[in-house]
Design a protein around this motif. Sequence first.
Motif, mmCIF file in Angstrom:
data_model
loop_
_atom_site.group_PDB
_atom_site.id
_atom_site.type_symbol
_atom_site.label_atom_id
_atom_site.label_comp_id
_atom_site.label_asym_id
_atom_site.label_seq_id
_atom_site.Cartn_x
_atom_site.Cartn_y
_atom_site.Cartn_z
ATOM 1 N N TYR A 168 0.842 -1.206 0.000
ATOM 2 C CA TYR A 168 0.000 0.000 0.000
ATOM 3 C C TYR A 168 0.880 1.261 0.000
ATOM 4 C CZ TYR A 168 -4.622 -2.173 0.628
ATOM 5 O OH TYR A 168 -5.797 -2.867 0.439
ATOM 6 N N THR A 186 1.764 1.788 -3.536
ATOM 7 C CA THR A 186 0.591 2.164 -4.342
ATOM 8 C C THR A 186 0.406 3.682 -4.351
ATOM 9 O OG1 THR A 186 -0.486 0.117 -3.659
ATOM 10 C CG2 THR A 186 -1.903 1.771 -4.632
ATOM 11 N N TYR A 231 -2.832 1.132 -12.845
ATOM 12 C CA TYR A 231 -2.793 0.131 -11.769
ATOM 13 C C TYR A 231 -3.693 -1.058 -12.130
ATOM 14 C CZ TYR A 231 -3.834 -1.576 -6.969
ATOM 15 O OH TYR A 231 -4.024 -2.330 -5.842
ATOM 16 N N GLU A 247 -2.522 -6.682 -6.076
ATOM 17 C CA GLU A 247 -3.914 -7.146 -5.897
ATOM 18 C C GLU A 247 -3.941 -8.653 -5.622
ATOM 19 O OE1 GLU A 247 -7.247 -5.643 -6.225
ATOM 20 O OE2 GLU A 247 -6.136 -3.829 -5.748
ATOM 21 N N MET A 302 -5.830 -4.843 7.578
ATOM 22 C CA MET A 302 -6.244 -3.659 6.794
ATOM 23 C C MET A 302 -5.657 -2.397 7.423
ATOM 24 S SD MET A 302 -10.125 -3.464 5.391
ATOM 25 C CE MET A 302 -10.927 -4.919 5.921
ATOM 26 N N ARG A 304 -3.146 0.319 5.759
ATOM 27 C CA ARG A 304 -3.456 1.760 5.705
ATOM 28 C C ARG A 304 -2.289 2.578 6.284
ATOM 29 N NH1 ARG A 304 -7.496 0.185 3.126
ATOM 30 N NH2 ARG A 304 -9.568 -0.073 4.006
ATOM 31 N N TYR A 351 -15.373 2.585 -3.371
ATOM 32 C CA TYR A 351 -13.905 2.656 -3.468
ATOM 33 C C TYR A 351 -13.463 3.643 -4.546
ATOM 34 C CZ TYR A 351 -12.747 -0.853 0.033
ATOM 35 O OH TYR A 351 -12.569 -1.522 1.227
ATOM 36 N N PHE A 361 -10.249 5.724 -3.331
ATOM 37 C CA PHE A 361 -8.867 5.546 -3.817
ATOM 38 C C PHE A 361 -8.532 6.504 -4.974
ATOM 39 C CE2 PHE A 361 -8.847 1.065 -1.848
ATOM 40 C CZ PHE A 361 -8.047 1.460 -0.784
ATOM 41 N N TRP A 409 -16.654 -6.211 3.745
ATOM 42 C CA TRP A 409 -15.957 -7.482 3.448
ATOM 43 C C TRP A 409 -16.524 -8.652 4.251
ATOM 44 C CZ3 TRP A 409 -14.129 -6.889 -1.078
ATOM 45 C CH2 TRP A 409 -13.586 -5.681 -1.473
ATOM 46 N N PHE A 427 -13.241 -7.932 -6.419
ATOM 47 C CA PHE A 427 -12.005 -7.150 -6.601
ATOM 48 C C PHE A 427 -11.862 -6.735 -8.063
ATOM 49 C CE2 PHE A 427 -8.644 -7.650 -3.041
ATOM 50 C CZ PHE A 427 -9.594 -7.413 -2.074
ATOM 51 N N GLN A 444 -14.274 -3.958 -8.734
ATOM 52 C CA GLN A 444 -13.724 -2.764 -8.076
ATOM 53 C C GLN A 444 -12.607 -2.148 -8.914
ATOM 54 O OE1 GLN A 444 -10.718 -3.368 -5.258
ATOM 55 N NE2 GLN A 444 -11.621 -2.069 -3.696
HETATM 56 C C1 LIG Z 1 -9.369 -4.812 1.493
HETATM 57 C C2 LIG Z 1 -9.486 -3.659 0.570
HETATM 58 N N1 LIG Z 1 -8.588 -3.844 -0.544
HETATM 59 C C3 LIG Z 1 -8.962 -3.545 -1.782
HETATM 60 O O1 LIG Z 1 -10.059 -3.147 -1.978
HETATM 61 C C4 LIG Z 1 -7.986 -3.719 -2.903
HETATM 62 N N2 LIG Z 1 -8.600 -4.409 -4.002
HETATM 63 C C5 LIG Z 1 -7.574 -2.362 -3.413
HETATM 64 C C6 LIG Z 1 -6.374 -1.900 -2.748
HETATM 65 C C7 LIG Z 1 -5.919 -0.566 -3.287
HETATM 66 C C8 LIG Z 1 -4.627 -0.214 -2.627
HETATM 67 N N3 LIG Z 1 -4.488 1.179 -2.419
HETATM 68 C C9 LIG Z 1 -9.190 -2.365 1.308
HETATM 69 O O2 LIG Z 1 -8.052 -1.904 1.255
HETATM 70 O O3 LIG Z 1 -10.128 -1.832 1.932
#
Ligand SMILES: C[C@H](NC(=O)[C@@H](N)CCCCN)C(=O)O
Length: 457
Positions: free
Chosen positions: A31, A34, A62, A146, A173, A177, A267, A271, A367, A387, A390
């Motif tokens: 992360y 990212t 990405y 991912e 998670m 973060r 999301y 993001f 989730w 995913f 998303q």
């Molecule tokens: C668990 C969830 N993760 C995602 O949704 C990932 N597919 C995307 C992560 C993007 C990274 N900056 C989350 O992080 O809530």
Amino acid sequence: MSANLKQSIRDSKSARWFVLATVSFLMFTGYFFTDIMSPLQGALRDNFGWSNAEYGMFAGSYSFLNVFCLMLIFGGIILDKLGIRFTGTSFIGVMIAGAFFNYYAMTDTFNNGGLGYDFLNSFLTQYKPSLKLAILGYTLFGVGVEIAGITVSRILVKWFKGKELALAMGLEMATARGGMLLAFSGSRLMAGEEQIVSRPLAFGVLFLVIGFLAFFIHNMMDKKMDAEVADDTAAAAEEDEFKVSDIFLLFKNPGFIFIALLCVLFYSAVFPFSKFAPDLMVQKYMFNDNFAGSMVGLLPLGTIVLTPLFGAFLDNKGKGASVMVLGAILLIIVHSIFAFGPDQKAFAFIAMIVLGFAFSFVPAAMWPSIPKIVPESRLGSAYAMIFMIQNVGLMLFPMILGAVLDSSNQGNTGNLDYSNSMMLMVGCGVLALFFAFMLKAVDKKNGYGLDLPNIQK
Ligand SMILES: C[C@H](NC(=O)[C@@H](N)CCCCN)C(=O)O
């Protein structure tokens, strides 16, 4: 055979938490990388001549391979067929290779005619070689991180199923973060006064390599566990297996359709927004360049504490569906402040903190809701599919945001006006709210129990 003999390393609390620490650290590094470029949008404009639309294209890249080559579906299949250690090791390798290309694209060595420059300068000449190589790197990185994320979820289920699973997921998670927080608040500092973009990227690659080493330690523990519980694992693997036919069944399930749509919209408003948010802080609220990233860092900062807390609340008290409705309402309020609100700094503070709340409790509710909607035998397919859906948003929205930003600022020589781009985010919030209500309605009709506690007493 005594019960003791049947015990495995998984029954040791310290072993479980140690595994959690290794894979959480890996996701921290993922992360971090990212978002490492997000606070550098201004430097990319000034030093590399990237337009906002080009920056958006980079950010959206990405997800290019994840969406167009169905990489998350293949990742799910590889994970089922070849196992956690092989999949994790291979895709972390892909993640590091991609990150390295991304780093190399921003170095003087490459931009002064280094290896590959002439080749990348020989086609699509309207785009700079730095952009093309960074996109190639980031898209490979996106596949790797991912699939590493999907693998880590599977690892947590393997070690924590029937034990502290929700807490473990919340802590993983929260740690990830922490990587976002470090990227937002540290990236410009790492780039230094001269804003050398390649410097934070070099840190990022180094971190990823350390994350890889942590994963190797996990592999040793996993090997030990497999040797101890070979029979159980084989049975569990079969149960979780990804089946292409499951995808069709998922799309007949209205609960899955609404939660997937809610996920992509929610999301997309977080993001992709966060990719532009440091620049928004500079352009609209006149924050100092170095502090702008830390402002956006408020978003993951709140979630680090709140996601596990909300997870525990939802485990015990429920109200997951209602929380998702509330999260969508907060999205609308926050993005309306960014789009239409006054340009005073206090509004930016309040909006980021409120967004942090939404970003804490929606993932904490979303989730763990999926197992209530989808039968356990289809869970692997459901997570891979959600995913993947998303990622469509993670690909499109940065590109749209950047293009809208450029087109609504043509001829503007002053600070960039973000209103139109932020109105798009309001739109995501409105649609998310609609689908959150639809989810609530099908929950009532089909009795998924989304508002019930996760822990059944
Ligand atoms: C668990 C969830 N993760 C995602 O949704 C990932 N597919 C995307 C992560 C993007 C990274 N900056 C989350 O992080 O809530």
